[in-house]
Scaffold this active site. Structure first.
Site, PDB file in Angstrom:
ATOM      1  CG  ASP A   1      -1.952   0.979   1.348  1.00 19.36           C
ATOM      2  OD1 ASP A   1      -2.408   1.471   0.310  1.00 19.36           O
ATOM      3  OD2 ASP A   1      -2.327   1.335   2.478  1.00 19.36           O
TER       4      ASP A   1
ATOM      5  N   GLY B   1       3.784   1.196   1.146  1.00 20.30           N
ATOM      6  CA  GLY B   1       5.114   0.631   0.928  1.00 20.30           C
ATOM      7  C   GLY B   1       5.949   0.587   2.199  1.00 20.30           C
TER       8      GLY B   1
ATOM      9  CE  LYS C   1      -5.035  -1.274  -1.155  1.00 21.45           C
ATOM     10  NZ  LYS C   1      -5.613  -0.659   0.076  1.00 21.45           N
TER      11      LYS C   1
ATOM     12  NE  ARG D   1      -6.216 -11.590   9.772  1.00 19.33           N
ATOM     13  CZ  ARG D   1      -5.414 -10.572   9.455  1.00 19.33           C
ATOM     14  NH1 ARG D   1      -4.986 -10.427   8.222  1.00 19.33           N
ATOM     15  NH2 ARG D   1      -5.054  -9.696  10.366  1.00 19.33           N
TER      16      ARG D   1
HETATM   17  P1  IMP Z   1       1.766  -0.398   3.850  1.00 23.03           P
HETATM   18  O1  IMP Z   1       2.816  -0.469   4.905  1.00 23.03           O
HETATM   19  O2  IMP Z   1       1.015   0.888   3.848  1.00 23.03           O
HETATM   20  O3  IMP Z   1       2.285  -0.752   2.471  1.00 23.03           O
HETATM   21  O4  IMP Z   1       0.663  -1.421   4.253  1.00 23.03           O
HETATM   22  C1  IMP Z   1       0.809  -2.744   3.983  1.00 23.03           C
HETATM   23  C2  IMP Z   1      -0.036  -3.585   4.919  1.00 23.03           C
HETATM   24  O5  IMP Z   1      -1.277  -2.979   5.227  1.00 23.03           O
HETATM   25  C3  IMP Z   1      -0.339  -4.862   4.194  1.00 23.03           C
HETATM   26  O6  IMP Z   1       0.531  -5.853   4.670  1.00 23.03           O
HETATM   27  C4  IMP Z   1      -1.754  -5.155   4.560  1.00 23.03           C
HETATM   28  O7  IMP Z   1      -1.773  -6.094   5.615  1.00 23.03           O
HETATM   29  C5  IMP Z   1      -2.341  -3.865   5.046  1.00 23.03           C
HETATM   30  N1  IMP Z   1      -3.264  -3.321   4.033  1.00 23.03           N
HETATM   31  C6  IMP Z   1      -3.001  -2.398   3.090  1.00 23.03           C
HETATM   32  N2  IMP Z   1      -4.067  -2.154   2.319  1.00 23.03           N
HETATM   33  C7  IMP Z   1      -5.039  -2.975   2.784  1.00 23.03           C
HETATM   34  C8  IMP Z   1      -6.390  -3.231   2.383  1.00 23.03           C
HETATM   35  O8  IMP Z   1      -6.930  -2.668   1.416  1.00 23.03           O
HETATM   36  N3  IMP Z   1      -7.056  -4.151   3.104  1.00 23.03           N
HETATM   37  C9  IMP Z   1      -6.517  -4.814   4.155  1.00 23.03           C
HETATM   38  N4  IMP Z   1      -5.265  -4.617   4.563  1.00 23.03           N
HETATM   39  C10 IMP Z   1      -4.522  -3.713   3.887  1.00 23.03           C
END
Ligand code: IMP
Ligand code: MG
Length: 173
Positions: free
Chosen positions: A102, A104, A130, A164
């Site tokens: 998301d 990152g 994303k 989940r």
């Molecule tokens: P980041 O650190 O923002 O890239 O978030 C990554 C983590 O957030 C992933 O490992 C997911 O577990 C969670 N995450 C991100 N987007 C979603 C979503 O749309 N639904 C559920 N979990 C999400």
């Protein structure tokens, strides 16, 4: 219970995981260690490792747990390590696997930690990406499905620890 709209069906996930495993096996001929990020990537890792075996690649599995979203839909700014792997990965080829990249931040944190420990070669794989949401620069080597800026659940991903168990990826309406 909320309505869930299917975004990616069970059959679409299965077909993509199989194809992705073929691609990973072709580009990573030697044995490697999968490091999955709990809890979201558990289902994906379970399916991916068997698809990799069918594609001719044999890999070990490890898991790390990072601090999660908690109950919110927004990603937290600071990532923390809640559970570590138990083996020494120095010099090993590693495939870091998460459910979704998301902002990152999570994957970048995990990748930096593994590099700091001297892994030999590190590649990153995510079922969902994303790109519009990215806040830190990180390149994902293997992506299952690029998606837009939507919050998804199912196939390991959750909203407040729910959903989940869904066999598909859906959007909570
Ligand atoms: P980041 O650190 O923002 O890239 O978030 C990554 C983590 O957030 C992933 O490992 C997911 O577990 C969670 N995450 C991100 N987007 C979603 C979503 O749309 N639904 C559920 N979990 C999400
Ligand atoms: Mg996660």
């Amino acid at each position: 219970m909320e309505d869930i709209r299917i975004l990616i069906s069970e059959a679409e996930i299965a077909a993509r995981v199989e194809a992705l495993a073929g691609e990973i096996a072709r580009r990573s001929p030697d044995d490697f260690v999968i490091v999955g990020l709990l809890t979201g990537a558990a289902m994906f890792v379970a399916d991916l490792i068997r698809a990799l075996y069918r594609a001719g690649a044999r890999s070990e599995i490890e898991f790390m747990r990072l601090a999660s979203y908690g109950l919110a839909k927004e990603s937290s700014r600071d990532v923390r390590l809640l559970g570590d792997i138990s083996t020494d990965l120095a010099g090993r080829r590693v495939l870091l696997v998460d459910d979704i990249v998301d902002t990152g931040r999570s994957i970048a944190y995990a990748a930096a930690l593994l590099r700091q420990r001297g892994v030999g070669d590190l590649r990153i794989c995510a079922l969902l990406d994303k790109p519009e949401r990215r806040e830190v620069k990180i390149s994902v080597d293997f992506v299952g499905f690029p998606i837009g800026d939507v919050f998804v659940v199912g196939y390991g991903t959750d909203y407040a620890e729910k959903y989940r168990y869904l066999p598909y990826i859906g959007i909570v309406e």
